[in-house]
Enzyme design. Structure first.
Site, PDB file in Angstrom:
ATOM      1  N   ASP A  61       0.837  -1.199   0.000  1.00  0.00           N
ATOM      2  CA  ASP A  61       0.000   0.000   0.000  1.00  0.00           C
ATOM      3  C   ASP A  61       0.874   1.252   0.000  1.00  0.00           C
ATOM      4  O   ASP A  61       1.668   1.467   0.911  1.00  0.00           O
ATOM      5  CB  ASP A  61      -0.907   0.001   1.230  1.00  0.00           C
ATOM      6  CG  ASP A  61      -2.092   0.946   1.092  1.00  0.00           C
ATOM      7  OD1 ASP A  61      -1.888   2.082   0.628  1.00  0.00           O
ATOM      8  OD2 ASP A  61      -3.211   0.549   1.427  1.00  0.00           O
ATOM      9  N   SER A 111      -6.999   4.133  -1.778  1.00  0.00           N
ATOM     10  CA  SER A 111      -6.781   2.683  -1.770  1.00  0.00           C
ATOM     11  C   SER A 111      -8.021   1.865  -2.094  1.00  0.00           C
ATOM     12  O   SER A 111      -7.891   0.692  -2.438  1.00  0.00           O
ATOM     13  CB  SER A 111      -6.249   2.246  -0.399  1.00  0.00           C
ATOM     14  OG  SER A 111      -5.002   2.832  -0.142  1.00  0.00           O
ATOM     15  N   ASP A 336       2.029   2.763   3.615  1.00  0.00           N
ATOM     16  CA  ASP A 336       1.210   3.933   3.308  1.00  0.00           C
ATOM     17  C   ASP A 336       1.062   4.862   4.506  1.00  0.00           C
ATOM     18  O   ASP A 336       1.208   6.085   4.392  1.00  0.00           O
ATOM     19  CB  ASP A 336      -0.156   3.435   2.844  1.00  0.00           C
ATOM     20  CG  ASP A 336      -1.190   4.528   2.675  1.00  0.00           C
ATOM     21  OD1 ASP A 336      -1.164   5.216   1.641  1.00  0.00           O
ATOM     22  OD2 ASP A 336      -2.035   4.693   3.584  1.00  0.00           O
ATOM     23  N   HIS A 340       2.072   8.890   4.991  1.00  0.00           N
ATOM     24  CA  HIS A 340       1.127   9.955   5.344  1.00  0.00           C
ATOM     25  C   HIS A 340       1.656  10.796   6.506  1.00  0.00           C
ATOM     26  O   HIS A 340       1.365  11.991   6.603  1.00  0.00           O
ATOM     27  CB  HIS A 340      -0.235   9.367   5.721  1.00  0.00           C
ATOM     28  CG  HIS A 340      -1.088   8.986   4.556  1.00  0.00           C
ATOM     29  ND1 HIS A 340      -1.418   9.870   3.560  1.00  0.00           N
ATOM     30  CD2 HIS A 340      -1.683   7.806   4.231  1.00  0.00           C
ATOM     31  CE1 HIS A 340      -2.193   9.259   2.663  1.00  0.00           C
ATOM     32  NE2 HIS A 340      -2.362   8.004   3.044  1.00  0.00           N
ATOM     33  N   HIS A 378      -1.207   2.547  -5.173  1.00  0.00           N
ATOM     34  CA  HIS A 378      -0.937   3.924  -5.579  1.00  0.00           C
ATOM     35  C   HIS A 378       0.433   4.302  -5.053  1.00  0.00           C
ATOM     36  O   HIS A 378       1.079   3.540  -4.329  1.00  0.00           O
ATOM     37  CB  HIS A 378      -1.997   4.879  -5.009  1.00  0.00           C
ATOM     38  CG  HIS A 378      -2.149   4.766  -3.525  1.00  0.00           C
ATOM     39  ND1 HIS A 378      -1.218   5.263  -2.643  1.00  0.00           N
ATOM     40  CD2 HIS A 378      -3.099   4.157  -2.767  1.00  0.00           C
ATOM     41  CE1 HIS A 378      -1.584   4.983  -1.410  1.00  0.00           C
ATOM     42  NE2 HIS A 378      -2.726   4.305  -1.446  1.00  0.00           N
ATOM     43  N   HIS A 456      -1.383  10.962  -1.327  1.00  0.00           N
ATOM     44  CA  HIS A 456      -0.932   9.976  -2.308  1.00  0.00           C
ATOM     45  C   HIS A 456      -0.318  10.675  -3.508  1.00  0.00           C
ATOM     46  O   HIS A 456      -0.534  11.866  -3.746  1.00  0.00           O
ATOM     47  CB  HIS A 456      -2.107   9.114  -2.777  1.00  0.00           C
ATOM     48  CG  HIS A 456      -2.701   8.278  -1.698  1.00  0.00           C
ATOM     49  ND1 HIS A 456      -3.882   7.585  -1.836  1.00  0.00           N
ATOM     50  CD2 HIS A 456      -2.271   8.012  -0.440  1.00  0.00           C
ATOM     51  CE1 HIS A 456      -4.157   6.930  -0.727  1.00  0.00           C
ATOM     52  NE2 HIS A 456      -3.187   7.174   0.147  1.00  0.00           N
TER      53      HIS A 456
END
Length: 502
Positions: A61, A111, A336, A340, A378, A456
């Site tokens: 992810d 996602s 992921d 972030h 992504h 993203h």
């Protein structure tokens, strides 16, 4: 004239020396020989057109190309080898392509629709799961009759074993795409839903997993997210001062166990996991109230958490008990989350753990019969820049090949890794700080645009593949193409009785 004649003679002399043996002068160069060996290995490769008995879909992810590159360097430097020329396990798979991650309504994806694309074959809108592109976000009534079936559903209908593994909540977007149909990815428990959606007959994601109707349900469910399955009146088994989050009073763990007459095993800590028999028919493992720990923090967990590699190996051992084969999705979900937070250290640690899971899986399966695909849903805005010298520690400030630090116009150093936006941005009218202790687990890389949470990225991501029909991954492809290669390799839709029209 004499000078010109001398130059001509010199060129002739050097030319005759360099090519005296009709040999390229670079033929003994180490880089040249390495590339020649790679070419010969590629020439010996032939496509595998067997039907795939098993499929493992690995989803990192947020694992964009820059994350793969940084992770490759980081993993090599951790082992004390040359990071730049290092190769990850995923990169040793023989075929590769680029995946276009845009969605039906967005240039930059989240996602939910990206996972839907990979496991159902259609692109849809940001924030929706298991429904087609006609469904508006949050429209419960409009989602009815617009559901799409996943590869996991087809595999169960075809008599295969199925599994989902994630370091995120098992109700989070990527794993939920395997089983849920909802117009909003945040509807993980009834407490996350608006009353009108419940009244209109929409089920929360955890409820859909507990009652998933295909075949005999998932054989393996391993991840985080206990609180979505437990009522707000019940204590959590690990965090005794915390309770579940369900407002409907239902204990979905118990309901899931009742479905299998208590032959389904529920577990929440590593000791229970280590004792799990691979012949167990069904397992539900929820190791945290929310997401599982970051790899960098995993050993600090009170109840203990298995590594992603351990979860993957155990899943394969259980699923391979089915002679008809299996479909397994494994997500490195917290790559992921660290991005972030603008925290490259934890993201790269989780990416290395994800690659270790791939390595462990490749040691367990036979690529003659198992299709292994590694990709991302992504990217992120992570950048690698600044002309650092070869071997410069990937998390540290930049030292150039001449041994001098690379400085900004303000005279201060900066790190190789940075973000286009996120929490590491300098606040308005504040001077840019000098990076200090950039290898600290809590260090946030600098970013350009200040945001509470980094976003993203919209560029293509990689697909690495090996096994039956993996050669179909070439060039730049639409993300939903992944589903169609898997279905072609397995004939799952045909075997499930739901053959797609040609």
């Amino acid at each position: 004239m004499r000078r010109l004649a001398s130059l001509t003679a010199l060129l002739a002399a050097t030319g005759s020396i360099a090519y005296a043996q009709n040999t390229l002068p670079q033929v003994n160069d180490a880089y040249f020989r390495s590339a020649q060996a790679a070419l010969q290995e590629r020439l010996r490769m032939s496509p595998n057109t067997n039907r795939a008995k098993n499929v493992i879909l690995f989803v990192g992810d947020g694992m964009g190309i820059s994350t793969v590159t940084a992770g490759r360097i980081y993993e090599g430097q951790k082992r004390g080898v040359d990071g730049e020329s290092n190769s990850l396990a995923m990169e040793k798979l023989p075929y590769a392509a680029l995946s276009k991650t845009y969605t039906h309504d967005a240039q930059v994806a989240d996602s939910a629709p990206t996972a839907v694309a990979m496991v159902t074959g259609v692109k849809t809108r940001n924030d929706v799961i298991g429904v087609n592109s006609e469904v508006e976000v949050g429209d419960c009534a409009g989602s009815k009759g617009r559901e799409v079936l996943s590869l996991a559903a087809l595999a169960e209908r075809a008599g295969q074993a199925t599994g989902i593994v994630s370091t995120a909540r098992i109700t989070h977007a990527t794993p939920a795409a395997m089983y849920a149909h909802t117009p909003h990815r945040d509807w993980e428990a009834d407490s996350n839903m608006p009353p009108e959606a419940i009244a209109a007959g929409c089920w929360d994601i955890a409820q859909q997993l507990a009652a998933w109707p295909h075949g005999d349900g998932f054989e393996v469910i391993l991840g985080g997210g206990r609180d979505r399955f437990l009522p707000e009146t019940e204590n959590d088994p690990e965090d005794k001062d915390r309770k579940g989050s369900r407002k409907d009073g239902r204990n979905l763990v118990q309901e899931w166990q009742n479905r299998y007459s208590n032959s389904g095993v529920f577990l929440w800590n590593k000791e229970q996991f280590d004792k799990l028999d691979s012949k167990t028919p069904h397992v539900l493992g929820l190791f945290e109230r929310s997401h599982m720990r970051y790899e960098a923090d995993r050993l600090k967990d009170n109840g203990g958490e298995p590594s992603l590699a351990e979860l993957t190996v155990k899943s394969i051992d259980m699923l391979r008990q089915n002679p008809n084969g299996f479909f397994l999705m494994v997500e490195g979900g917290r790559i992921d989350h660290a991005h972030h937070d603008g925290n490259a250290y934890r993201s790269l640690e989780d990416m290395v753990a994800f690659d270790n899971a791939i390595k462990a899986a490749l040691e367990k399966v036979n690529l003659d019969e198992t299709l292994v695909i590694v990709t991302a849903d992504h990217s992120h805005t992570l950048t690698i820049s600044g002309y650092p010298k070869r071997g410069n520690p990937i998390l540290e400030t930049i030292i150039e090949p001449d041994g001098k630090p690379k400085l900004g116009k303000d005279g201060k150093p900066f790190t190789t890794l940075g973000y286009a936006n996120g929490p590491g941005a300098v606040k308005e009218n504040e001077p840019r700080p000098t990076p200090a202790n950039t290898t600290s687990p809590d260090y946030k890389q600098q970013s350009l645009v200040p945001l509470d949470s980094e976003t993203h990225g919209g560029e293509d991501v990689a697909i690495f593949a090996g096994g039956p029909w993996a050669h179909l991954f070439a060039g730049a492809v639409e993300q939903n193409y992944i589903y169609h290669v898997i279905d072609h390799a397995t004939k799952l839709s045909e075997r499930s009785g739901l053959r797609a029209a040609q």
